[in-house]
Design a protein around this motif. Structure first.
Motif, mmCIF file in Angstrom:
data_model
loop_
_atom_site.group_PDB
_atom_site.id
_atom_site.type_symbol
_atom_site.label_atom_id
_atom_site.label_comp_id
_atom_site.label_asym_id
_atom_site.label_seq_id
_atom_site.Cartn_x
_atom_site.Cartn_y
_atom_site.Cartn_z
ATOM 1 N N UNK A 1 -21.609 -7.066 -36.614
ATOM 2 C CA UNK A 1 -22.700 -5.886 -35.590
ATOM 3 C C UNK A 1 -22.162 -4.511 -35.845
ATOM 4 N N UNK A 2 -21.088 -4.148 -35.845
ATOM 5 C CA UNK A 2 -20.550 -2.756 -35.993
ATOM 6 C C UNK A 2 -21.118 -2.088 -37.366
ATOM 7 N N UNK B 1 -24.816 0.292 -36.998
ATOM 8 C CA UNK B 1 -24.728 1.536 -36.264
ATOM 9 C C UNK B 1 -24.637 2.527 -37.414
ATOM 10 N N UNK B 2 -23.154 2.049 -38.068
ATOM 11 C CA UNK B 2 -22.717 3.079 -39.077
ATOM 12 C C UNK B 2 -23.675 3.167 -40.316
ATOM 13 N N UNK B 3 -24.219 1.929 -40.854
ATOM 14 C CA UNK B 3 -25.109 1.746 -41.935
ATOM 15 C C UNK B 3 -26.526 2.758 -41.647
ATOM 16 N N UNK B 4 -27.058 2.311 -40.432
ATOM 17 C CA UNK B 4 -28.281 3.275 -39.992
ATOM 18 C C UNK B 4 -28.122 4.746 -40.116
ATOM 19 N N UNK C 1 -32.938 -4.321 -37.121
ATOM 20 C CA UNK C 1 -32.116 -5.362 -37.360
ATOM 21 C C UNK C 1 -30.872 -5.365 -36.581
ATOM 22 N N UNK C 2 -30.141 -4.305 -36.091
ATOM 23 C CA UNK C 2 -29.165 -3.888 -35.385
ATOM 24 C C UNK C 2 -29.260 -4.327 -34.019
ATOM 25 N N UNK C 3 -30.580 -3.811 -33.593
ATOM 26 C CA UNK C 3 -30.793 -3.959 -32.285
ATOM 27 C C UNK C 3 -31.072 -5.310 -32.005
ATOM 28 N N UNK C 4 -31.935 -6.093 -32.808
ATOM 29 C CA UNK C 4 -32.086 -7.427 -32.750
ATOM 30 C C UNK C 4 -30.866 -8.216 -32.583
ATOM 31 N N UNK C 5 -30.040 -8.038 -33.518
ATOM 32 C CA UNK C 5 -28.648 -8.942 -33.556
ATOM 33 C C UNK C 5 -28.107 -8.596 -32.324
ATOM 34 N N UNK C 6 -27.866 -7.098 -31.622
ATOM 35 C CA UNK C 6 -27.054 -7.153 -30.565
ATOM 36 C C UNK C 6 -27.586 -7.888 -29.447
ATOM 37 N N UNK D 1 -27.665 1.332 -29.979
ATOM 38 C CA UNK D 1 -28.455 1.291 -31.188
ATOM 39 C C UNK D 1 -29.753 1.908 -30.906
ATOM 40 N N UNK D 2 -30.233 1.342 -29.354
ATOM 41 C CA UNK D 2 -31.583 1.907 -29.177
ATOM 42 C C UNK D 2 -31.365 3.425 -28.838
ATOM 43 N N UNK D 3 -30.598 3.924 -28.557
ATOM 44 C CA UNK D 3 -30.607 5.555 -28.102
ATOM 45 C C UNK D 3 -30.464 6.110 -29.653
ATOM 46 N N UNK D 4 -29.728 5.577 -30.399
ATOM 47 C CA UNK D 4 -29.635 6.409 -31.798
ATOM 48 C C UNK D 4 -31.115 6.201 -32.377
#
Length: 107
Positions: free
Chosen positions: A53-54, A57-60, A78-83, A95-98
């Motif tokens: 998961x980490x 955030x950084x990749x996006x 994809x990150x939001x879905x995975x989280x 992730x949603x805020x970003x």
């Protein structure tokens, strides 16, 4: 960029290729000075360790900084879905805020 740390992380990756943290840490070493190398490493993490998961955030954020809009959008989603799948509410909220800021920035 710390060359000694980079060499150490590369050694760790060689010794433990199945540990995504070492590749993630190496990508963070390259983030500021060689973002294209960081993107390559983060993309390999997304492909080889999609449950880490980490990375999302950084990749996006890096894709966003490099104005690779479509790729950043996909990574955020994809990150939001995975989280949410991993029931990591803190990561999902971050992730949603970003992602919301990313969408506002693009408008």
């Amino acid at each position: 960029m710390n060359s000694a740390r980079i060499q150490l992380l590369e050694k760790y990756i060689e010794q433990e290729p199945s540990d995504p943290f070492n590749t993630y840490a190496l990508a963070m070493e390259y983030h500021d000075e060689l973002p294209e190398k960081s993107i390559i490493l983060l993309n390999s993490l997304l492909a080889d360790h999609p449950e880490y998961l980490p990375t999302y955030f950084k990749a996006a954020h890096l894709l966003w900084e490099e104005e690779l809009w479509a790729e950043a959008d996909q990574v955020f989603i994809k990150g939001i879905e995975l989280a949410e799948k991993q029931k990591d509410q803190k990561a999902a909220q971050e992730l949603k805020a970003a992602y919301q800021n990313f969408q506002f920035d693009r408008d």
